[in-house]
Write an enzyme that holds these catalytic residues in place. Structure first.
Site, PDB file in Angstrom:
ATOM      1  N   GLU A 195      -1.483  -7.530   0.913  1.00  0.00           N
ATOM      2  CA  GLU A 195      -1.022  -6.147   0.842  1.00  0.00           C
ATOM      3  C   GLU A 195      -0.064  -5.821   1.974  1.00  0.00           C
ATOM      4  O   GLU A 195      -0.389  -5.992   3.159  1.00  0.00           O
ATOM      5  CB  GLU A 195      -2.226  -5.191   0.902  1.00  0.00           C
ATOM      6  N   ASP A 196       1.133  -5.379   1.622  1.00  0.00           N
ATOM      7  CA  ASP A 196       2.116  -4.829   2.557  1.00  0.00           C
ATOM      8  C   ASP A 196       2.493  -5.779   3.684  1.00  0.00           C
ATOM      9  O   ASP A 196       2.658  -5.368   4.844  1.00  0.00           O
ATOM     10  CB  ASP A 196       1.620  -3.484   3.117  1.00  0.00           C
ATOM     11  N   LYS A 237      -7.050   0.602  -0.208  1.00  0.00           N
ATOM     12  CA  LYS A 237      -6.913  -0.202  -1.424  1.00  0.00           C
ATOM     13  C   LYS A 237      -8.262  -0.766  -1.865  1.00  0.00           C
ATOM     14  O   LYS A 237      -8.561  -0.838  -3.060  1.00  0.00           O
ATOM     15  CB  LYS A 237      -5.927  -1.347  -1.141  1.00  0.00           C
ATOM     16  N   ARG A 241       4.805  -3.962   6.630  1.00  0.00           N
ATOM     17  CA  ARG A 241       5.618  -3.117   5.738  1.00  0.00           C
ATOM     18  C   ARG A 241       4.683  -2.190   4.965  1.00  0.00           C
ATOM     19  O   ARG A 241       4.415  -2.408   3.798  1.00  0.00           O
ATOM     20  CB  ARG A 241       6.418  -3.997   4.776  1.00  0.00           C
ATOM     21  N   TYR A 298      -6.059   7.070  -1.176  1.00  0.00           N
ATOM     22  CA  TYR A 298      -4.943   6.127  -1.215  1.00  0.00           C
ATOM     23  C   TYR A 298      -3.637   6.920  -1.192  1.00  0.00           C
ATOM     24  O   TYR A 298      -3.548   7.963  -0.563  1.00  0.00           O
ATOM     25  CB  TYR A 298      -5.096   5.216  -2.442  1.00  0.00           C
ATOM     26  N   ASN A 315       7.294   4.802  -2.783  1.00  0.00           N
ATOM     27  CA  ASN A 315       6.221   5.577  -2.169  1.00  0.00           C
ATOM     28  C   ASN A 315       6.477   5.700  -0.672  1.00  0.00           C
ATOM     29  O   ASN A 315       7.126   4.840  -0.079  1.00  0.00           O
ATOM     30  CB  ASN A 315       4.869   4.872  -2.385  1.00  0.00           C
ATOM     31  N   ASP A 361      -0.146  -7.640  -4.505  1.00  0.00           N
ATOM     32  CA  ASP A 361      -0.059  -6.451  -5.338  1.00  0.00           C
ATOM     33  C   ASP A 361       1.324  -5.822  -5.291  1.00  0.00           C
ATOM     34  O   ASP A 361       1.797  -5.279  -6.288  1.00  0.00           O
ATOM     35  CB  ASP A 361      -1.111  -5.427  -4.904  1.00  0.00           C
ATOM     36  N   ASP A 362       1.996  -5.890  -4.143  1.00  0.00           N
ATOM     37  CA  ASP A 362       3.332  -5.312  -4.027  1.00  0.00           C
ATOM     38  C   ASP A 362       4.317  -6.022  -4.954  1.00  0.00           C
ATOM     39  O   ASP A 362       5.235  -5.399  -5.486  1.00  0.00           O
ATOM     40  CB  ASP A 362       3.830  -5.396  -2.583  1.00  0.00           C
TER      41      ASP A 362
END
Length: 602
Positions: A267-268, A196, A178, A125, A432, A290-291
């Site tokens: 996610e993203d 993930k 993203r 990850y 990150n 999660d973001d």
């Protein structure tokens, strides 16, 4: 030269299922073959057939081995594999080695991932997965998940059923818009879903058979990828508006029809879609982002732990966020809810302890007409400030959080101003990967004369000052999302609520002893992550049932939640082949279909 048994490496079904171009183990895993050969000989397996040092597959009767011999072999191969991993210099080569290991020996791979999590995770990850996603279309790896595209509209349910007949309980889905702080990577975003989903097994103890990564390829606005002849995603601009919504509606509906209960992690996704998707579906099925929520939870846990170092109450904190996207406003909202719950302060008043800067300066009431909807709750009646330093001087925050993905945004002047305002300034550069961090631990430590309470999104090395070693905390979402997710799976929770994240944050913040916090350990050491996860799963599952959001699983009442959770954490046994249909289901060549687009696995 001695040779190893491929069935020890991959199992009968896997060996038969390998595509022709995978009939030979690559050089990255050849030495693992050699180690297996040596151990097979040491175990007295004179009947063992082989994979030679070039990696040619030959079946082997693994059932001849006793459980003790399998465990002994597993430990030996684990030591050899980690030694081989350490011998590789570039992080991307470590990533590729682990991908190969997962392909050719899933049992050994998961053993390594679960027993050496702290060392292996950075190459599965973040931060390495960032480079892997940027280069995903050119890397020599097969896709592990399911691709869906606008061309699948009207038949998504059939595509999911055809692609995977396992008992899927957890899905991580992205559209690649993203990826970390790297922007729109289109179909290459599959790498983030694949990375993930591994952590649900490594940390959360979810059976890998029940985990599925998904990428919905909506196109990309990344001109560099569109011009790259090797790019395998849709060669069109990104789908937006009603067309995007219709495709996502069908996908979410397909999941409800496909299985009786699935936990879905967004996610993203890009900021606009991320908030809309969460608002649209959070009360309709078991899902979270999660973001937004995972980052908020681990950040809140870090703040609560940091306040144990400073000795100040939550209600007296003022936070300046540099960055006003989904991560930042998610933290702000969960922080406000924690203040409301702990101190009885109205939620609207609690939000006034959080201030945000975007690319145009301080988010405030005078800018209301131009703000995106997720920023409006934090547009307070304060004087506009054009930049971060002016905002810190005017607002006098106790906590500074970076979620901007702008490297070096926390300048020496800004950090020294925080140090002048606070005896123990709390500074969290959370962006990150490491190259996007707002400052380093060394910078924050030196500019505050060692008084900083620090957490970052990516790892930094410890420092020694006056003979004492100080450690930078890493606010890693991996502490949170696998545990909350597994709790939801065990209880078949109908939704994921903010209260679940408040429970997890509060519990996590209590796990580091006071002496450890003074040395920088805001979170428990990562080598204890398995026990941390068991505790969090048990606490969140108990809350889910008590709040009426889920059902008490059969057998929980006999011994309590922690024992029940421990019994339901998946483990790799001595069988290094992981004798199941994992390989046949998961691993197919990553390549374009006849029309040039990427499709789900056959």
């Amino acid at each position: 030269m001695r040779a190893c048994a491929m069935e020890m490496l991959v199992g009968r079904r896997f060996a038969k299922a390998l595509p022709q171009h995978h009939a030979r183990a690559p050089p990255r895993v050849a030495l693992v073959c050699k180690a297996t050969a040596m151990m097979s000989g040491a175990s007295g397996l004179s009947s063992a057939k082989s994979v030679d040092i070039e990696g040619n597959i030959v079946p082997f009767n693994q059932s001849a081995m006793s459980h003790h011999a399998q465990e002994k072999l597993g430990r030996y191969l684990g030591r050899h594999a980690i030694k081989r991993l350490r011998g590789l210099e570039k992080p991307i080569d470590k990533y590729l080695y682990l991908r190969d290991l997962q392909l050719y020996n899933p049992g050994l791979y998961f053993r390594l991932l679960m027993e050496e999590t702290e060392e292996v995770m950075p190459y599965v990850y973040t931060p390495t997965v960032g480079e892997a996603c940027q280069r995903y279309h050119e890397l020599p790896i097969p896709t592990q998940g399911v691709y869906l595209t606008p061309k699948d509209k009207g038949r998504m349910l059939q595509k999911l059923r055809a692609a995977c007949n396992r008992d899927v309980r957890v899905i991580v889905v992205t559209d690649g818009e993203r990826i970390l702080g790297l922007g729109d990577l289109g179909a290459n975003g599959m790498g983030i879903s694949e990375g993930k989903i591994q952590l649900y097994t490594a940390i959360g103890g979810v059976n890998p058979d029940q985990c599925l990564p998904v990428c919905i390829d909506m196109g990309t606005n990344n001109e560099k990828l569109l011009a790259d002849p090797e790019y395998k995603g849709l060669r069109q601009k990104r789908l937006t508006g009603a067309a995007f919504d219709e495709l996502m509606d069908e996908f979410m509906g397909a999941l409800r029809q496909w299985k009786d209960h699935i936990l879905l992690q967004f996610e993203d996704f890009g900021n606009t879609n991320a908030f809309r998707l969460l608002d649209n579906f959070r009360n309709r099925q078991c899902c979270f982002n999660d973001d937004i929520q995972g980052t908020a939870c681990v950040s809140l846990a870090g703040i609560l732990a940091a306040l144990r170092a400073s000795g100040k109450p939550l209600k007296d904190q003022r936070i300046v966020f540099y960055g006003a996207g989904e991560a930042g406003t998610g933290i702000g909202e969960l922080f406000a809810k924690a203040v409301h719950k702990k101190h009885g302060i109205p939620l609207e008043e609690a939000r006034k302890q959080c201030f945000f800067l975007d690319s145009r300066g301080l988010v405030c009431k005078s800018r209301m007409a131009e703000l995106q909807h997720h920023k409006i709750p934090f547009a307070h009646d304060v004087e506009f400030q054009p930049d971060l330093l002016a905002s810190v001087k005017a607002l006098k925050p106790t906590i500074l959080i970076g979620v901007s993905t702008i490297a070096k945004a926390f300048s020496e002047e800004v950090v020294r101003e925080m140090a002048a305002l606070n005896e123990r300034p709390i500074i969290f550069p959370l962006s990150n990967p490491t190259s996007k961090s707002e400052c380093t631990y060394e910078e924050a430590f030196n500019w505050t004369d060692g008084r900083v309470v620090f957490a970052s999104g990516s790892p930094f090395a410890p420092l020694t000052h006056n003979g004492v070693e100080y450690h930078p905390a890493q606010a890693n979402n991996a502490y949170i999302f696998p545990s909350v997710g597994h709790a939801a799976v065990l209880t078949k929770s109908t939704a994921i609520t903010d209260d679940m994240f408040l429970v997890a944050a509060d519990e996590l913040s209590r796990m580091s002893p006071q002496a450890a916090i003074q040395q920088g350990f805001l979170f428990p050491p990562f080598h204890e992550i398995a026990q941390v996860s068991r505790t969090l799963i048990a606490k969140v599952a108990e809350h889910i049932v008590e709040s009426g959001m889920g059902t008490r699983p059969e057998g929980e009442g006999a011994y309590g939640w922690e024992v029940f959770t421990d019994d339901h954490m998946w483990h790799v046994g001595g069988d290094m082949s992981l004798d199941r249909d994992y390989a046949a289901e998961y691993h197919a060549p990553n390549g374009p279909a006849s029309d040039g687009t990427m499709t789900c696995l056959p």
